[in-house]
Design an enzyme around this catalytic site. Structure first.
Site, mmCIF file in Angstrom:
data_model
loop_
_atom_site.group_PDB
_atom_site.id
_atom_site.type_symbol
_atom_site.label_atom_id
_atom_site.label_comp_id
_atom_site.label_asym_id
_atom_site.label_seq_id
_atom_site.Cartn_x
_atom_site.Cartn_y
_atom_site.Cartn_z
ATOM 1 N N GLY A 238 10.380 2.321 8.476
ATOM 2 C CA GLY A 238 11.119 1.165 8.004
ATOM 3 C C GLY A 238 10.347 0.335 7.009
ATOM 4 N N ASP A 239 10.886 -0.848 6.711
ATOM 5 C CA ASP A 239 10.309 -1.791 5.757
ATOM 6 C C ASP A 239 9.691 -2.937 6.540
ATOM 7 O OD1 ASP A 239 9.697 -3.659 3.837
ATOM 8 O OD2 ASP A 239 11.724 -3.839 3.027
ATOM 9 N N PHE A 240 8.364 -3.014 6.534
ATOM 10 C CA PHE A 240 7.726 -4.018 7.379
ATOM 11 C C PHE A 240 7.926 -5.453 6.892
ATOM 12 C CE2 PHE A 240 3.501 -2.319 5.411
ATOM 13 C CZ PHE A 240 3.596 -3.146 4.301
ATOM 14 N N ASP B 219 5.482 2.876 9.637
ATOM 15 C CA ASP B 219 5.191 2.925 8.206
ATOM 16 C C ASP B 219 6.403 3.499 7.495
ATOM 17 O OD1 ASP B 219 3.741 2.929 5.714
ATOM 18 O OD2 ASP B 219 1.893 3.247 6.852
ATOM 19 N N HIS C 6 -4.325 -7.523 2.603
ATOM 20 C CA HIS C 6 -5.058 -7.665 1.335
ATOM 21 C C HIS C 6 -4.335 -7.010 0.160
ATOM 22 C CE1 HIS C 6 -7.641 -3.689 1.424
ATOM 23 N NE2 HIS C 6 -6.377 -3.466 1.701
#
Length: 349
Positions: free
Chosen positions: A237-239, A212, A256
């Site tokens: 990090g940046d998913f 996350d 969602h």
């Protein structure tokens, strides 16, 4: 506001069509407002040891006795509290989860759902109908998650609330899926790690990675469970661009939040992270193709008002997965409002 009792009585006998029922429905927002007030005041905590008179309870909660009585009187109509012949209020079984000191407490979840970040946009749903988009940025000047990144107090409400909601569903969801005996599970956007912990407890041969943003991972609770020692790690990090390698990649209550195009980017990153033969598990509400009540439909409108995402149907999931090079293999129901949408890389089909 007039005689609501007689209006309700007329509605019950069909004398005014559905008018009285619609008025009651329009007044429905008052209940969560009262529920939030009671949760903030920790009323349930102060009734854990038995009934208390309004004056005594008000002193303990630093509230006004008359106002507190009126709030609890409404909540008692839903079975959360009760009032005896002496006018003392008690906590009923249905209200126990409002306590902050019991397993399965959802107090933080109630505070999150009724927080202004959801409450105010929901009140502007007409804007969503007119524009087709969220009203959140107009109210708070920045997008949903950017707002949290700039407001630590609000972010804490959100992450604590998500943990509370997840706390009652993580075990049943983890127990609904036949995870491999060994391998690495990557929980993408896993928050404080509650779901990953449930998976690792259910599968003693598994290891896990909690992935996350840095400020979210910093609040993880995996270290609280000594039984999981040595079986987990964290990654930041940046998913949308990169995901740690794993045999099973889990996305619980993540897709969602986002539009289809963003979901495809995220799913492609997850696909690149999969070991050969691996699986992606999307854990989200799945909207049924009928008009039965389902929490997914309520959540869908919260997503519309405050975020940019939506809840999806079985076919919606199939389409977004296919765009990312994935094949929907099955949808596994769970005892909760969420289902497990399983997918694998098309190359592995």
């Amino acid at each position: 506001m007039g005689d609501r009792g007689s209006a309700g009585e007329r509605g019950a006998h069909g004398g005014d069509g559905g008018g009285a029922a619609l008025i009651d429905a329009a007044l429905g927002f008052v209940f969560p407002a009262a529920l939030r007030a009671a949760a903030l005041a920790r009323v349930a905590d102060h009734l854990a040891d038995g009934p208390r008179a309004p004056a005594e309870l008000a002193a303990a909660t630093d509230t006004d006795p008359a106002a507190l009585t009126r709030v609890l009187r409404l909540l008692a109509t839903r079975g959360l509290f009760g009032e005896d012949e002496q006018g003392r209020f008690r906590l009923e079984a249905a209200g126990q989860a409002l306590r902050s000191d019991v397993p399965g407490s959802v107090r933080d979840g109630v505070l999150m759902i009724t927080d202004r970040t959801f409450w105010l946009p929901a009140g502007r749903m007409d804007h969503c109908l007119s524009t087709g988009g969220s009203v959140f940025e107009e109210i708070f000047t920045r997008p949903f998650f950017d707002h949290f990144a700039q407001d630590a107090k609000t972010a804490a409400v959100f992450h604590d609330g998500m943990a509370a909601m997840s706390g009652v569903e993580n075990g049943p969801i983890a127990g609904s899926y036949d995870f491999p005996k060994t391998g690495t599970v990557v929980d993408v956007g896993g928050g404080q790690g509650g779901f990953l912990a449930a998976i690792l407890r259910a599968g003693p041969g598994l290891s896990g990675v909690l992935y996350d943003r840095a400020h979210v991972v910093a609040g993880h609770r995996l270290a609280d469970d000594a039984a999981l020692a040595g079986r987990w790690s964290t990654a930041e990090g940046d998913f949308f661009t990169d995901v740690p390698k794993g045999d099973v990649v889990v996305l619980k209550r993540i897709l969602h939040d986002w539009q289809d195009e963003q979901c495809v980017r995220l799913l492609r990153a997850c696909r690149r992270a999969l070991a050969p033969g691996g699986r992606i598990l999307v854990v989200d509400a799945v909207i049924a193709p009928d008009n039965r009540p389902h929490q997914a439909k309520d959540l869908d409108l919260l997503m519309m008002a405050s975020l940019v995402g939506r809840e999806r149907t079985h076919e919606d999931f199939r389409a977004v997965l296919a765009e990312a090079g994935l094949r929907l293999t099955r949808v596994v129901p769970t005892p909760t409002v969420l289902s497990i949408v399983e997918a694998q890389a098309v190359d592995d089909a």
